[in-house]
Design an enzyme around this catalytic site. Sequence first.
Site, PDB file in Angstrom:
ATOM      1  N   PRO A   1      43.180  61.091 -27.047  1.00 54.67           N
ATOM      2  CA  PRO A   1      42.377  61.443 -28.176  1.00 54.67           C
ATOM      3  C   PRO A   1      41.780  60.642 -29.154  1.00 54.67           C
ATOM      4  CG  PRO A   1      44.345  62.730 -28.418  1.00 54.67           C
ATOM      5  CD  PRO A   1      44.362  61.720 -27.137  1.00 54.67           C
TER       6      PRO A   1
ATOM      7  N   CYS B   1      39.394  59.849 -32.595  1.00 61.29           N
ATOM      8  CA  CYS B   1      38.602  60.406 -33.726  1.00 61.29           C
ATOM      9  C   CYS B   1      37.248  59.624 -33.646  1.00 61.29           C
ATOM     10  CB  CYS B   1      39.139  60.305 -34.978  1.00 61.29           C
ATOM     11  SG  CYS B   1      40.608  61.376 -35.239  1.00 61.29           S
TER      12      CYS B   1
ATOM     13  N   ALA C   1      41.287  64.642 -32.100  1.00 60.36           N
ATOM     14  CA  ALA C   1      41.965  65.396 -32.910  1.00 60.36           C
ATOM     15  C   ALA C   1      40.910  66.482 -33.603  1.00 60.36           C
ATOM     16  CB  ALA C   1      42.633  64.795 -33.973  1.00 60.36           C
TER      17      ALA C   1
ATOM     18  N   GLN D   1      43.009  68.149 -28.358  1.00 54.32           N
ATOM     19  CA  GLN D   1      44.226  68.010 -29.136  1.00 54.32           C
ATOM     20  C   GLN D   1      43.833  68.724 -30.465  1.00 54.32           C
ATOM     21  OE1 GLN D   1      44.850  64.402 -31.900  1.00 54.32           O
ATOM     22  NE2 GLN D   1      46.517  63.893 -30.479  1.00 54.32           N
TER      23      GLN D   1
ATOM     24  N   TYR E   1      50.290  63.292 -39.727  1.00 56.41           N
ATOM     25  CA  TYR E   1      49.517  64.465 -40.094  1.00 56.41           C
ATOM     26  C   TYR E   1      50.651  65.677 -40.215  1.00 56.41           C
ATOM     27  CZ  TYR E   1      45.848  61.352 -38.790  1.00 56.41           C
ATOM     28  OH  TYR E   1      44.742  60.370 -38.934  1.00 56.41           O
TER      29      TYR E   1
ATOM     30  N   ARG F   1      51.972  65.905 -29.073  1.00 55.85           N
ATOM     31  CA  ARG F   1      51.794  64.653 -29.259  1.00 55.85           C
ATOM     32  C   ARG F   1      52.841  64.376 -30.436  1.00 55.85           C
ATOM     33  NH1 ARG F   1      47.567  60.860 -28.914  1.00 55.85           N
ATOM     34  NH2 ARG F   1      48.274  58.595 -29.336  1.00 55.85           N
TER      35      ARG F   1
ATOM     36  N   LEU G   1      48.823  49.945 -26.740  1.00 53.91           N
ATOM     37  CA  LEU G   1      48.617  48.438 -26.104  1.00 53.91           C
ATOM     38  C   LEU G   1      48.929  48.093 -24.643  1.00 53.91           C
ATOM     39  CD1 LEU G   1      49.935  46.120 -29.118  1.00 53.91           C
ATOM     40  CD2 LEU G   1      47.604  46.765 -28.289  1.00 53.91           C
TER      41      LEU G   1
ATOM     42  N   ARG H   1      41.578  52.554 -27.533  1.00 54.23           N
ATOM     43  CA  ARG H   1      40.721  51.517 -28.007  1.00 54.23           C
ATOM     44  C   ARG H   1      40.405  50.775 -26.607  1.00 54.23           C
ATOM     45  NH1 ARG H   1      44.585  51.833 -31.881  1.00 54.23           N
ATOM     46  NH2 ARG H   1      43.707  51.701 -34.177  1.00 54.23           N
TER      47      ARG H   1
END
Length: 368
Positions: free
Chosen positions: A23, A25, A57, A100, A182, A230, A301, A324
């Site tokens: 997920p 944003c 999210a 999510q 969060y 998560r 990564l 990413r």
Amino acid sequence: MSTLFSPYSLGELTLKNRIVIAPMCQYSAENGAATDWHMIHLGHLSLSGAGLMFIEATAVEAAGRISPSDLGLWDDATEAALARVLQAVRKHSPTAVAIQLGHAGRKASVHVPWEGGHSIPLAEGGWKTSAPSAVPFTEGDETPVALDAAGLQRIRDAFADAARRSARLGLDAIEVHAAHGYLLHQFLSPLSNRREDEYGGSLENRMRFPLEIFDIVRAAFPGERPVGVRVSATDWVDGGWDLEQTVAFAKELERRGCAFIHVSSGGLSTKQKITLGPGYQVPFAERIKRETSLPTIAVGLITEPEQAEAIVASGEADLVALARGILYDPRWPWHAAARLGAHVDAPPQYWRSQPRELKTLFNAGKWG
């Protein structure tokens, strides 16, 4: 045979391979409602050949958004907007789709990243945030309101409602967001949870509210569809949430029927000191997998196909998630299959794109 491209089951949900789209944003919703951007974003990622795709999210109430542009699922309007996107994705892709569900807590009411990501003052359209304790995320932020009994119940009800809406939307799985600083992570960490009632202090107490939320979501979502969590395995701060506590949390989740655990780290404190490197969070997933029977998703990564293959083939994790990296290369699963001598599903409209020397790369006739 490539392990990365072998099927894997999360309960009754069978994935075609071990590649997961994490997920991410997008900060592109309008009053919580998905827009044409989500149609484009999720649409093209759903053609990647990944086994599972997570929607970003998604806030369970308006005050739980990170920014004013966050995606939400709290009323009929936000549900209808997401239904429109999912209808298009489902029509053109067989990829499993999960969501999510989360609440930003004290990290809510900030500008989108490309506008600096700073807290939005109340006078400029921000909103009062809530948290386990009246402790702001950074110096200068508005002090959040410590959640009282009514506030806790409001959030319980919001998660239950969002889970029911997720079921109506036909989503294949839910991931409860208890990571990245969060709200649920704020309850877990002693750095942000200073409560003196049954929701603070001991590890058992700090886990109580996140476990309640898991139970509520699990009860509100069809039993045959998986619900996972998560987590941030460590705050990367001395005296904060750490791997030992994460393992204890995972064991409690396992007892409650958690279907998977998605392992990242950090996000709770600006004092975090993270040592970055390829697959730097994989050992956290491996430890949880070793000490529980929970399927684990490793993220962070993981960029090279051979690296992803080694992680799942060695049993360090059951699935690998890309974030990413798949934004940069939306056809990463195709390229990974080519490198690993595997095969991947692709829409027939794209079959002619496979290079001549890889003419059997795509599973022709198996789309949909």
